[in-house]
Design an enzyme around this catalytic site. Structure first.
Site, PDB file in Angstrom:
ATOM      1  N   GLN A   1       2.346  -5.882  -3.196  1.00  0.00           N
ATOM      2  CA  GLN A   1       2.634  -5.910  -1.750  1.00  0.00           C
ATOM      3  C   GLN A   1       3.935  -5.150  -1.448  1.00  0.00           C
ATOM      4  O   GLN A   1       4.259  -4.229  -2.166  1.00  0.00           O
ATOM      5  CB  GLN A   1       2.685  -7.352  -1.215  1.00  0.00           C
ATOM      6  CG  GLN A   1       1.321  -8.049  -1.181  1.00  0.00           C
ATOM      7  CD  GLN A   1       0.968  -8.736  -2.479  1.00  0.00           C
ATOM      8  OE1 GLN A   1       1.778  -9.430  -3.065  1.00  0.00           O
ATOM      9  NE2 GLN A   1      -0.258  -8.563  -2.926  1.00  0.00           N
TER      10      GLN A   1
ATOM     11  N   ASP B   1       0.813  -1.224   0.000  1.00  0.00           N
ATOM     12  CA  ASP B   1       0.000   0.000   0.000  1.00  0.00           C
ATOM     13  C   ASP B   1       0.844   1.270   0.000  1.00  0.00           C
ATOM     14  O   ASP B   1       0.452   2.286   0.572  1.00  0.00           O
ATOM     15  CB  ASP B   1      -0.967   0.034   1.209  1.00  0.00           C
ATOM     16  CG  ASP B   1      -1.805  -1.228   1.281  1.00  0.00           C
ATOM     17  OD1 ASP B   1      -2.248  -1.684   0.232  1.00  0.00           O
ATOM     18  OD2 ASP B   1      -1.985  -1.748   2.397  1.00  0.00           O
TER      19      ASP B   1
ATOM     20  N   LYS C   1       2.188   2.233  -5.098  1.00  0.00           N
ATOM     21  CA  LYS C   1       2.964   1.793  -6.277  1.00  0.00           C
ATOM     22  C   LYS C   1       2.199   2.033  -7.574  1.00  0.00           C
ATOM     23  O   LYS C   1       2.783   2.375  -8.588  1.00  0.00           O
ATOM     24  CB  LYS C   1       3.292   0.288  -6.173  1.00  0.00           C
ATOM     25  CG  LYS C   1       4.235  -0.056  -5.047  1.00  0.00           C
ATOM     26  CD  LYS C   1       4.454  -1.551  -4.947  1.00  0.00           C
ATOM     27  CE  LYS C   1       3.256  -2.323  -4.487  1.00  0.00           C
ATOM     28  NZ  LYS C   1       2.828  -2.091  -3.101  1.00  0.00           N
TER      29      LYS C   1
ATOM     30  N   GLY D   1      -4.107  -4.341  -4.603  1.00  0.00           N
ATOM     31  CA  GLY D   1      -5.131  -3.412  -5.073  1.00  0.00           C
ATOM     32  C   GLY D   1      -4.465  -2.094  -5.380  1.00  0.00           C
ATOM     33  O   GLY D   1      -3.802  -1.523  -4.527  1.00  0.00           O
ATOM     34  N   HIS D   2      -4.567  -1.668  -6.606  1.00  0.00           N
ATOM     35  CA  HIS D   2      -3.957  -0.397  -7.003  1.00  0.00           C
ATOM     36  C   HIS D   2      -5.057   0.592  -7.331  1.00  0.00           C
ATOM     37  O   HIS D   2      -5.844   0.356  -8.232  1.00  0.00           O
ATOM     38  CB  HIS D   2      -3.079  -0.589  -8.256  1.00  0.00           C
ATOM     39  CG  HIS D   2      -1.871  -1.411  -7.989  1.00  0.00           C
ATOM     40  ND1 HIS D   2      -1.170  -2.037  -8.983  1.00  0.00           N
ATOM     41  CD2 HIS D   2      -1.241  -1.712  -6.852  1.00  0.00           C
ATOM     42  CE1 HIS D   2      -0.152  -2.683  -8.448  1.00  0.00           C
ATOM     43  NE2 HIS D   2      -0.182  -2.505  -7.152  1.00  0.00           N
TER      44      HIS D   2
HETATM   45  P1  IMP Z   1      -2.627 -12.745   1.748  1.00  0.00           P
HETATM   46  O1  IMP Z   1      -1.652 -12.211   0.765  1.00  0.00           O
HETATM   47  O2  IMP Z   1      -4.069 -12.509   1.364  1.00  0.00           O
HETATM   48  O3  IMP Z   1      -2.364 -14.190   2.079  1.00  0.00           O
HETATM   49  O4  IMP Z   1      -2.449 -11.939   3.131  1.00  0.00           O
HETATM   50  C1  IMP Z   1      -1.280 -12.051   3.932  1.00  0.00           C
HETATM   51  C2  IMP Z   1      -0.891 -10.713   4.554  1.00  0.00           C
HETATM   52  O5  IMP Z   1      -0.476  -9.826   3.534  1.00  0.00           O
HETATM   53  C3  IMP Z   1      -2.058  -9.998   5.277  1.00  0.00           C
HETATM   54  O6  IMP Z   1      -1.523  -9.272   6.363  1.00  0.00           O
HETATM   55  C4  IMP Z   1      -2.569  -9.026   4.226  1.00  0.00           C
HETATM   56  O7  IMP Z   1      -3.220  -7.917   4.806  1.00  0.00           O
HETATM   57  C5  IMP Z   1      -1.262  -8.628   3.564  1.00  0.00           C
HETATM   58  N1  IMP Z   1      -1.431  -8.184   2.173  1.00  0.00           N
HETATM   59  C6  IMP Z   1      -1.621  -8.938   1.073  1.00  0.00           C
HETATM   60  N2  IMP Z   1      -1.708  -8.184  -0.031  1.00  0.00           N
HETATM   61  C7  IMP Z   1      -1.541  -6.923   0.370  1.00  0.00           C
HETATM   62  C8  IMP Z   1      -1.478  -5.672  -0.329  1.00  0.00           C
HETATM   63  O8  IMP Z   1      -1.592  -5.587  -1.553  1.00  0.00           O
HETATM   64  N3  IMP Z   1      -1.277  -4.571   0.439  1.00  0.00           N
HETATM   65  C9  IMP Z   1      -1.118  -4.638   1.788  1.00  0.00           C
HETATM   66  N4  IMP Z   1      -1.148  -5.774   2.477  1.00  0.00           N
HETATM   67  C10 IMP Z   1      -1.368  -6.908   1.774  1.00  0.00           C
END
Ligand code: IMP
Length: 430
Positions: free
Chosen positions: A224, A13, A16, A40-41
């Site tokens: 991420q 977040d 990017k 999510g962008h």
């Molecule tokens: P997962 O990727 O859904 O398995 O989530 C694992 C961890 O990564 C959790 O803490 C999510 O909130 C975090 N996470 C996954 N994708 C994002 C992102 O795009 N931005 C921020 N946090 C993310």
């Protein structure tokens, strides 16, 4: 000729999407190499908001976009995004979007398992996005994943789904007391996706090599952030893929010598969604101020993001792990109005100062941040288009980050719109 990787330096977040969108102007191809629709962008263009989860942000620039083998793809989400774009007048042709035949599919059981684990009271909760990301990567590693290559072979796909569901249904029924999934329903649902998506499926490494050999420029779009990396992040509170720049090669299928630069995106403060340690977190009104002013809600799940001061231990760790060549600072405008700003320069762990990022989470949780305090600024900086337009206190804050990171700040974002940006050096124009 430049091929640039964009990565997040914090916990995702970082903004990017906007920087990718900006740099995509000078790139010929934009490629995603890891993650899935957990990302999510949010992009604001001419006042209109776009949220992408899977499609590379470069789509709006009418660039060729690629989804590499390292990405896990939920085909239903992908089709929905294509439809949303078409409705907004941006139609994406198969020539414009290439999907690796080696990219793994997120299957219905991945989502059910992800959500079931997170809701089980005694389970080790991560606070995942619930999109089936972890279970899909698990199946990839345990060699029972299903890829686009199999999706396009009707008989093979049906065999794989029936085989895999034998084990998954046992797990769903016996461990979670959940209803089983009928393989025939899955086969029928995915047959429809295969029909629509077949023209987009490609041998991405071969196409990327042709692009690079022709002297065209590639932008590798990370999702991420570095501290959500499966190896280097705050394990187990991480995502299931490698988010660092090195994975651009593996997850897209190019050799390391092709990469010419790595830009690390740094939000001017720090945020995190989901669980896990966060040393510079602010649980006071300053944290609320950043959360509200920065509209810090997850683009994928809508969850409130935790907020805190900028953490140089994180940033320097990211700079080393990614081999960063430059920095882009985002959301600098959000800091306006605060009397003073703090930068975490080290951690105090067991009475000792350290600038190293500890692997032991218990130790990390026990660390307290060591802060340096700088004066804030009251002015609205969202109209600044050059460094000289910024108040002195803002320039001092940026200079101090450059000093502490030992890296140049190439880009500064002062608002959500594409134009609200100061570019001191475009990595594609070297
Ligand atoms: P997962 O990727 O859904 O398995 O989530 C694992 C961890 O990564 C959790 O803490 C999510 O909130 C975090 N996470 C996954 N994708 C994002 C992102 O795009 N931005 C921020 N946090 C993310």
């Amino acid at each position: 000729m430049a091929n640039i990787v964009i990565i997040g330096t914090q916990w995702g977040d970082e903004g990017k999407g906007k920087i990718v969108d900006l740099l995509a102007e000078r790139a010929d191809v934009v490629v995603r190499f890891q993650g899935g629709n957990n990302a999510g962008h949010t992009l604001v263009i001419n006042g209109k908001q776009f949220v992408f989860h899977l499609i590379p942000s470069g789509t709006l620039q009418k660039k060729t976009c690629m989804i590499g083998n390292g990405v896990v793809v939920d085909p239903a989400v992908l089709l929905e995004e294509l439809e949303q774009l078409a409705d907004a007048g941006v139609s994406v042709s198969p020539e414009q979007l290439r999907i690796s035949d080696k990219a793994h599919l997120i299957m219905p059981y991945h989502k059910v398992i992800d959500l079931a684990r997170e809701s089980k009271k005694d389970a080790c909760k991560i606070g995942t996005t619930g999109r089936g990301i972890g279970p899909a990567y698990e199946d990839k590693a345990s060699r029972c994943g299903i890829r686009f290559a199999e999706l396009l072979d009707e008989t093979l796909f049906a065999e794989r789904v029936r085989g895999v569901l034998e084990e998954k249904n046992f797990y769903l029924e016996q461990y979670f007391s959940l209803p089983t999934i009928d393989p025939e329903d899955v086969i029928e649902e995915y047959r429809r996706y295969a029909e629509t998506l077949a023209p987009f499926v490609a041998d991405v490494p071969v196409e990327l090599e042709a692009v690079a050999a022709a002297g065209k420029q590639i932008l590798f779009e990370g999702a991420q952030g570095t501290h959500l990396d499966i190896d280097h992040g705050t394990y187990p509170y991480v995502t299931s893929s490698s988010t660092v720049a090195g994975n651009a090669c593996c997850g897209a299928g190019v050799g390391p010598k092709r990469i010419t630069g790595v830009i690390g995106i740094v939000k001017a403060y720090t945020t995190r969604v989901g669980m896990g340690p966060f040393p510079s977190e602010l649980l006071d009104e300053t944290g609320d101020y950043l959360q509200e002013k920065g509209a810090e809600f997850g683009a994928t799940t809508g969850r409130r993001r935790r907020c805190g001061w900028l953490d140089m231990v994180l940033l320097n760790n990211a700079a080393r792990l990614n081999g960063m060549t430059g920095v882009a600072i985002t959301k600098l405008d959000v800091l306006g109005g605060l009397e003073e700003l703090k930068i975490c320069t080290a951690y105090e762990c067991n009475g000792k100062h350290t600038a190293a990022f500890p692997a032991n989470l218990r130790m990390l949780e026990g660390c307290t941040p060591v802060y340096e305090t700088l004066p804030g600024w009251a002015e609205d900086i969202s109209g600044a288009r050059a460094l000289k337009d910024l108040p002195e206190a803002t320039r001092n804050y940026l200079n101090r980050i450059e000093e502490l990171a030992g890296l140049p700040i190439d880009i500064v974002s002062v608002g959500p719109e594409r134009g609200q940006t100061i570019v001191t050096r475009n990595p594609f124009e070297e």
